[in-house]
Structures are given as structure tokens and as C-alpha cells.
Design a protein around this motif. Sequence first.
Motif, PDB file in Angstrom:
ATOM      1  N   LYS A  60      -7.948   0.649  -7.841  1.00 36.93           N
ATOM      2  CA  LYS A  60      -7.498   1.925  -7.294  1.00 36.93           C
ATOM      3  C   LYS A  60      -6.805   2.719  -8.397  1.00 36.93           C
ATOM      4  O   LYS A  60      -5.879   2.216  -9.043  1.00 36.93           O
ATOM      5  CB  LYS A  60      -6.528   1.708  -6.148  1.00 36.93           C
ATOM      6  CG  LYS A  60      -7.083   0.875  -4.987  1.00 36.93           C
ATOM      7  CD  LYS A  60      -6.044   0.755  -3.894  1.00 36.93           C
ATOM      8  CE  LYS A  60      -6.547  -0.065  -2.719  1.00 36.93           C
ATOM      9  NZ  LYS A  60      -6.501  -1.517  -2.983  1.00 36.93           N
ATOM     10  N   SER A  83     -10.993   4.289  -5.027  1.00 39.55           N
ATOM     11  CA  SER A  83     -11.166   2.888  -5.400  1.00 39.55           C
ATOM     12  C   SER A  83     -12.572   2.670  -5.951  1.00 39.55           C
ATOM     13  O   SER A  83     -13.549   3.193  -5.417  1.00 39.55           O
ATOM     14  CB  SER A  83     -10.947   1.982  -4.191  1.00 39.55           C
ATOM     15  OG  SER A  83     -11.106   0.632  -4.552  1.00 39.55           O
ATOM     16  N   ASP A 106     -11.345  -4.508  -6.653  1.00 39.76           N
ATOM     17  CA  ASP A 106     -10.819  -3.324  -5.981  1.00 39.76           C
ATOM     18  C   ASP A 106      -9.867  -2.662  -6.980  1.00 39.76           C
ATOM     19  O   ASP A 106      -8.723  -3.092  -7.139  1.00 39.76           O
ATOM     20  CB  ASP A 106     -10.090  -3.715  -4.696  1.00 39.76           C
ATOM     21  CG  ASP A 106      -9.572  -2.498  -3.926  1.00 39.76           C
ATOM     22  OD1 ASP A 106      -9.830  -1.367  -4.365  1.00 39.76           O
ATOM     23  OD2 ASP A 106      -8.904  -2.698  -2.890  1.00 39.76           O
ATOM     24  N   SER A 124      -5.134   3.176   1.204  1.00 40.83           N
ATOM     25  CA  SER A 124      -3.993   3.586   0.373  1.00 40.83           C
ATOM     26  C   SER A 124      -4.322   4.856  -0.400  1.00 40.83           C
ATOM     27  O   SER A 124      -3.472   5.746  -0.559  1.00 40.83           O
ATOM     28  CB  SER A 124      -3.595   2.464  -0.596  1.00 40.83           C
ATOM     29  OG  SER A 124      -4.636   2.178  -1.508  1.00 40.83           O
ATOM     30  N   MET A 125      -5.556   4.965  -0.882  1.00 45.17           N
ATOM     31  CA  MET A 125      -5.941   6.172  -1.603  1.00 45.17           C
ATOM     32  C   MET A 125      -6.129   7.355  -0.643  1.00 45.17           C
ATOM     33  O   MET A 125      -5.855   8.501  -0.994  1.00 45.17           O
ATOM     34  CB  MET A 125      -7.219   5.932  -2.401  1.00 45.17           C
ATOM     35  CG  MET A 125      -7.069   4.909  -3.526  1.00 45.17           C
ATOM     36  SD  MET A 125      -5.907   5.414  -4.844  1.00 45.17           S
ATOM     37  CE  MET A 125      -4.384   4.599  -4.331  1.00 45.17           C
ATOM     38  N   GLY A 139      -6.789  10.031  -5.045  1.00 49.08           N
ATOM     39  CA  GLY A 139      -7.064   8.683  -5.538  1.00 49.08           C
ATOM     40  C   GLY A 139      -8.362   8.141  -4.975  1.00 49.08           C
ATOM     41  O   GLY A 139      -8.856   8.610  -3.943  1.00 49.08           O
ATOM     42  N   HIS A 177       0.835  -1.207   0.000  1.00 50.58           N
ATOM     43  CA  HIS A 177       0.000   0.000   0.000  1.00 50.58           C
ATOM     44  C   HIS A 177       0.871   1.258   0.000  1.00 50.58           C
ATOM     45  O   HIS A 177       0.559   2.243  -0.670  1.00 50.58           O
ATOM     46  CB  HIS A 177      -0.926   0.007   1.220  1.00 50.58           C
ATOM     47  CG  HIS A 177      -2.168  -0.820   1.029  1.00 50.58           C
ATOM     48  ND1 HIS A 177      -2.178  -1.980   0.298  1.00 50.58           N
ATOM     49  CD2 HIS A 177      -3.442  -0.651   1.475  1.00 50.58           C
ATOM     50  CE1 HIS A 177      -3.402  -2.486   0.304  1.00 50.58           C
ATOM     51  NE2 HIS A 177      -4.189  -1.700   1.003  1.00 50.58           N
ATOM     52  N   ALA A 184     -13.636   6.400 -11.968  1.00 47.50           N
ATOM     53  CA  ALA A 184     -12.554   6.841 -11.093  1.00 47.50           C
ATOM     54  C   ALA A 184     -12.160   8.286 -11.396  1.00 47.50           C
ATOM     55  O   ALA A 184     -11.858   9.065 -10.483  1.00 47.50           O
ATOM     56  CB  ALA A 184     -11.349   5.913 -11.240  1.00 47.50           C
ATOM     57  N   ASP A 235     -15.935   4.295  -4.573  1.00 48.06           N
ATOM     58  CA  ASP A 235     -15.527   4.440  -3.172  1.00 48.06           C
ATOM     59  C   ASP A 235     -16.076   3.294  -2.328  1.00 48.06           C
ATOM     60  O   ASP A 235     -16.930   3.480  -1.456  1.00 48.06           O
ATOM     61  CB  ASP A 235     -15.984   5.797  -2.622  1.00 48.06           C
ATOM     62  CG  ASP A 235     -15.489   6.055  -1.203  1.00 48.06           C
ATOM     63  OD1 ASP A 235     -14.562   5.347  -0.758  1.00 48.06           O
ATOM     64  OD2 ASP A 235     -16.034   6.960  -0.541  1.00 48.06           O
ATOM     65  N   SER A 268     -10.135   1.399   1.238  1.00 50.86           N
ATOM     66  CA  SER A 268      -9.152   2.146   0.464  1.00 50.86           C
ATOM     67  C   SER A 268      -8.355   3.159   1.274  1.00 50.86           C
ATOM     68  O   SER A 268      -8.374   4.349   1.010  1.00 50.86           O
ATOM     69  CB  SER A 268      -9.820   2.839  -0.722  1.00 50.86           C
ATOM     70  OG  SER A 268      -8.849   3.227  -1.662  1.00 50.86           O
ATOM     71  N   ARG A 270     -12.308  11.314  -8.782  1.00 52.57           N
ATOM     72  CA  ARG A 270     -11.045  11.992  -8.465  1.00 52.57           C
ATOM     73  C   ARG A 270     -11.187  13.514  -8.567  1.00 52.57           C
ATOM     74  O   ARG A 270     -10.661  14.257  -7.739  1.00 52.57           O
ATOM     75  CB  ARG A 270      -9.941  11.491  -9.405  1.00 52.57           C
ATOM     76  CG  ARG A 270      -8.577  12.043  -9.091  1.00 52.57           C
ATOM     77  CD  ARG A 270      -7.506  11.361  -9.912  1.00 52.57           C
ATOM     78  NE  ARG A 270      -7.400  11.859 -11.267  1.00 52.57           N
ATOM     79  CZ  ARG A 270      -7.658  11.166 -12.368  1.00 52.57           C
ATOM     80  NH1 ARG A 270      -8.080   9.914 -12.271  1.00 52.57           N
ATOM     81  NH2 ARG A 270      -7.506  11.698 -13.563  1.00 52.57           N
ATOM     82  N   ASP A 298     -15.755  -4.556  -0.581  1.00 55.94           N
ATOM     83  CA  ASP A 298     -14.505  -5.153  -1.041  1.00 55.94           C
ATOM     84  C   ASP A 298     -14.501  -6.655  -0.744  1.00 55.94           C
ATOM     85  O   ASP A 298     -14.116  -7.476  -1.580  1.00 55.94           O
ATOM     86  CB  ASP A 298     -13.333  -4.454  -0.339  1.00 55.94           C
ATOM     87  CG  ASP A 298     -11.974  -4.952  -0.814  1.00 55.94           C
ATOM     88  OD1 ASP A 298     -11.908  -5.661  -1.832  1.00 55.94           O
ATOM     89  OD2 ASP A 298     -10.967  -4.617  -0.164  1.00 55.94           O
TER      90      ASP A 298
END
Length: 708
Positions: A498, A464, A496, A438-439, A462, A404, A530, A484, A436, A534, A490
Amino acid sequence: MPEKITALLGDKQIIIETGKLAKQADGAVTVQLGETIVIVAAVAATKAKPGQDFFPLTVDYREKAAAAGKFPGGYFKREGRPTEKEILTCRLTDRPIRPLFPKGWYNEVQVQTVLLSADGENDPDILSIIGASAALMVSDIPWAGPLGAVRVGRIGGKFVANPTHAEMAESDLDLVYVGNDKDIVMYEGAAKEITEADFNAALQYAQEVIQPIIAAQKELVAKAGKKKRQITLNIVPDEILHEAKQLAGDRFVPALLTPGKLARENACKAIQDEVGVKLVEKFGAEKVTQFVINDAFYYIQKEAVRGLILKDGKRLDGRAFDVVRPISSEAGILPRAHGSAIFARGETQAVTLVTLGTGDDTQDFDSYTGGKTEKKFILHYNFPNFSVGETGRISGPGRREIGHGALAERSIESMLPKDYPYAVRITSEIMESNGSTSMASVCGGTLALLDAGVPLTRPVAGISVGICAEYSGDKISKYQLLTDIIGWEDHYCDMDCKIAGTEKGITGFQLDLKLKGIPFALMVETVEKARVARMHILAEMAKTLPAARTELSKYAPRIEVIHINPEKIGALIGPGGKNIKRLVEESGCEINIEDDGTVNIFSVSPEGMKIARDAINGMTAEAEIGKIYRGKVVTVKEFGAFVEFLPGKDGLVHISELANFRVKNTEDIVKIGDEISVKCLGVDEKGRVKLSRRAAMEERDQEMAPKA
């Protein structure tokens, strides 16, 4: 007997061989590209361990220094714990192969890759993925392959398959792509603001390029493949699953629609516990184990979640399918960090901290396969147990955390200014997790960088996107994309995806599937979802901090950049580093000198910065003819005096230039240690400087004379 096949991956030849090495493994192959060679071996246990209630797949990738003709670094001269590169390659290999094993099969499986030869040009990570697919295909292990893999770069607007490290330095795209004979299975990578249309074109190109590798594996199986073994699936008996559904009744849907992650989980757990007791009473504890209860309710919950989405058009938290959860953010929340932020999207929350460092803070590492050997930009991601309201073993970062962090890092990295002098580290501390993180780290990391005064080219965000899909035969007949996704979406749905980027284009991406593949047309739709999300997130972030702060934190090191003649580097460093060591000690600064003459001075003290700057300018300055200097007499001779008029640089004042009258003895005018003004008369062909005290005095007298 050994069998060997070849296939073209773009214009590069891949060689796959089996039956020569590791013959006791269930399946083993070597894969070669150029002079880079890996061996991949797959082994599955003959039966599951008693009480096993999950699929224990281990994928490992290791690089050997000997493959590159090198010794390992360190005292022991033996490879140790896996490097970040090895861990990321493990994940690249694991993620596409994992969904293709039979559901309910719990025999332990290990897939191991070892780098045997490294030519420093071709990265072995793609060979590890191809090798894992080929090894599983020729083995007796049940697996629904084959898969093809390729790295795609874009150089001068043209896609390139499996570019070398040298070619990648010119590329604005680094796409690792895995697919089957018709669909996308996995991708991961980074780009320099590539447009959605160009990204989709890269996916199409990759899908076409991998087809010869897939065909080659089928050919290899026909020549050397083993018959697949008979297996036993560990699944819940139909009568128990049916009874569990009857006992749960229609209570599950209201429980799933309970607002709040923890409240939702507790409501569902209460039903499971109640029904579990009744199942044991009816069928007996020997037949209704905890595994049976957990597995039965996994299927019940999965069916209910997917039914809400596909049949009722509802999400668990009540949002529309294309809506991002409420966003909140703050910047500058921590006083001592050089930059900090908090970013929350629904029940996902990250606190991010930025540290600005000097050249000495750059991370150096061994590279046996070529490519980078240092990093000036680092993002570390941490996921503590409390972020999901749980307890557990507390240890260092696991593979997931490293993966991640790497995704968030490459999503932001290309937006740092070129030749930015600071080393930069972001740490993302996850405070809450429900989809998410990581985003969220990308978004929070961007805000923290802006708070630190890092002049990003453009902010990065970012999101997901997931999918819930229904099959008819081997084709998707019904689906719903989910912008999202939250944790349960998930867990119980199928994708998933991203994607991170700026308002201009995509900078980072990663796709994980539970499906065997996703059609290209659906991915195009996903990429557009996405992009829209974003843009919304970037607008929300801009409300908090639209641009980089103009002032650095008072705790951050200041930097001043001086450019000197590269020929002066030796004089600045001095014999044995004497000059630079003295200057560092006197100023308290850190001074880094590049080969091109760039000198970076780092200091938290304005006074120290001035001392270092003035000294470096003096030590590297060229004597200017006609300029007056204030210098110190360092040597006295019969024919004149040597004066240090610049740091470390002497010039001769001939006895005839000491005064405007005849001087018999040099020491009648000056002595060692005297400070005098001198004028530069010239520099001879050997670089020796001629100075004049007499000329300096005359020029001073003229300036002081009253004007008519």
C-alpha cells in the motif's frame, strides 16, 4: 552460559544477549540500543491442539512504566490493556516473522516483548523486531530467519539510521524497514511527499544498514543456538487432494471468473460442498474432516487463481493487470457532520466523517519511550461484519482496525496546514470490503476534509499493488504485478503493498509479504505502478471536490485567533483564573491560550465570539497616548478618580484634569459608576496611566465646532 554480541546499525551500537534471562523459554534475548532495553522470548507448544486448522501465532509487546522510572497513570497504578503504540508495535513485529514459519505447522507459538528500560531517546519498536528474529533463531523453533530491522529518517537530505526522537522531529521520512540478507521483507511508515526515487534510495540504504545485524544473529546462533526440533506438518494427503481435483474438474475456472465477489464465493462454495460429500463417501468421515476439505480447496483455489494470472493472463474480475477498478465518490453526504464523503473503488466502499474540535479535544496519552504525548489529528477506522456480508462477534476495534487507521492517519497528517488551530478527527466506516479499505479510507478521508473546509496542502490518495510470483529454486522466475488487488488476489497471491501520496510525492506506505522476501528491482517496479494508479485516483477525486470548501459547516465551531503580548497572559487569565472563567461563562466560547500569546477562541455563536473577542482585546490592549476612551469610575479619592478605561485596567484622572475649571471636590464632578470619556496623557515608568477628562472634552468640542 550467557552469550553477547554487538553490531553497528548505522553508527549506533546494538547489543544482543542470550542465556541470562528467561532461560525456560525456547529462545530469549535482550536487545539494547543506548539505554533502551527489551527482552524478547519465544515459546512454541510441543504439539498442536486437536482439530487445530490454522497457525496460532501470538505476538505481544508491552511497555512498563518502571522502565522509564515512572508510575502508570490512572487509579490502579498498574499497566492495563495495550495502548495504540503497543498494538502497532505488535503488528510491526508480527508481520515480518509470520511468513517464515513452516506451512502446515499448527503448534501454538508466542513471541513476547517486554520493555525493561527506556531512555526516552531511542524507540524500542525496532529492538522488538530484531529481538523476535534473534529469539527465534537461537530457539529450537523452526523458522526461516534471520531478519534485520532499522528505522530510517532523512534529515537535511541525508539518510539517518535509527534516529532519536529529537532527530525525528527534523526528519521528512519515517521508514521502518525489515529485510533478510538480500531482499525486502516488510516496511511501514510515513513521509512528507518524498519522491519515488528518494523512497527507493531509502529502501536501498536500509537494506545495506541491516546486514551487520543479520550477520550478528548468525554469529549468536553459532555460539548459543539450539538444534531445531523435528516437526509434523498437517497437510492434505496426496490421494485426497488428487481426488478432489479430479472431482472438481474444469468447473473451478468458470466459477472463479463469476462477476461479483459474493456470487464468485457462492459458486466456488457450491463446488466445494458437492465435492466434499463425495470425498467423505470415498475415504470416510474419519479421514476427510472439514479441515481436510477446507485445506484441499484452499490449495485448489490458490492453484487456479495463480494459474489464471500467470498462465492465462487473466484476473478474476476481468481487468487488465494495471487497471484500477471503477471509482465513484460524493462529498457532503451527511447534514450534521462537519465534513463527509463516500468513496468507492469497485466493491470497496468507505463512508468518512470529519469532526472539527477545539484544543480541549486533543488526545493526550502517556509516553514512556519519548516522542509525542498528544495528537491533534486522529483517524479511526471501523470494519463491521456486514461489510463482507458476514456475521460475527461485535466488539471494539481489533489490532487490524487500529493498524489500518494508523496507516491512513499518517498518510494524510503531513498535508494538514502547519499550526492548524482545530483538532481534527476522521472516522472511516467501511460499508463494503473487497480489497484495500485502508487506502479507500485515505481517499474518502481526504474528500471529507476538503468538504469540511480544511485547507490541505494537497489532496492524498492511496492504492494497493500485489504480486503473483513463481519460484525456480530460491529465485523468482515469473511474476505479475497486480494494481488495485481484490480480496482473493490478496488471499491467494503474495503481496499487499500500500502506497499513499499526493501528486508531488509519497506520504504513507506499508508492505506485507507472504514471500520470504522481494528483490529491490521488483519493488522499484511496484512503486512506479502505485504512482501511476495514484495519479489516476487523484484525478477522479478532483472531479468530485478539487479543493477545500470556503465555508465551514454551520455546525462546526468557528475559530478566531488573537495574538497578544505573552506578558499579558497573566492579566487575561486573572487571579486563580477568575477573568478567563468569567469570560468563558459570559460568551459561551472555549478559549485556549498558548505560551507564545496565541489565543484561540472557539464558538458556534457569532454573538459569543464578539463578546469574547472584544473582551480579550480590551483586557490585553496597551494604553495609547492621545487616544480617547470611554470608561467607568471605579474609585473616588480627594486627589481625583480612578477610571477603568480598558477591561481590568485603571487610570487616574487627577482632580486638576476633571474639568476646565477649578474643582474643589472630586465628587462634585464624578461619582462611582459614572461613565465618562477620558484621554490618555501618558504612562509613567511603573506602568501607571494618567487620564484627563478635561482634555477629552476639549478635543470633542474642537471636533464639534463649525469649520470656517
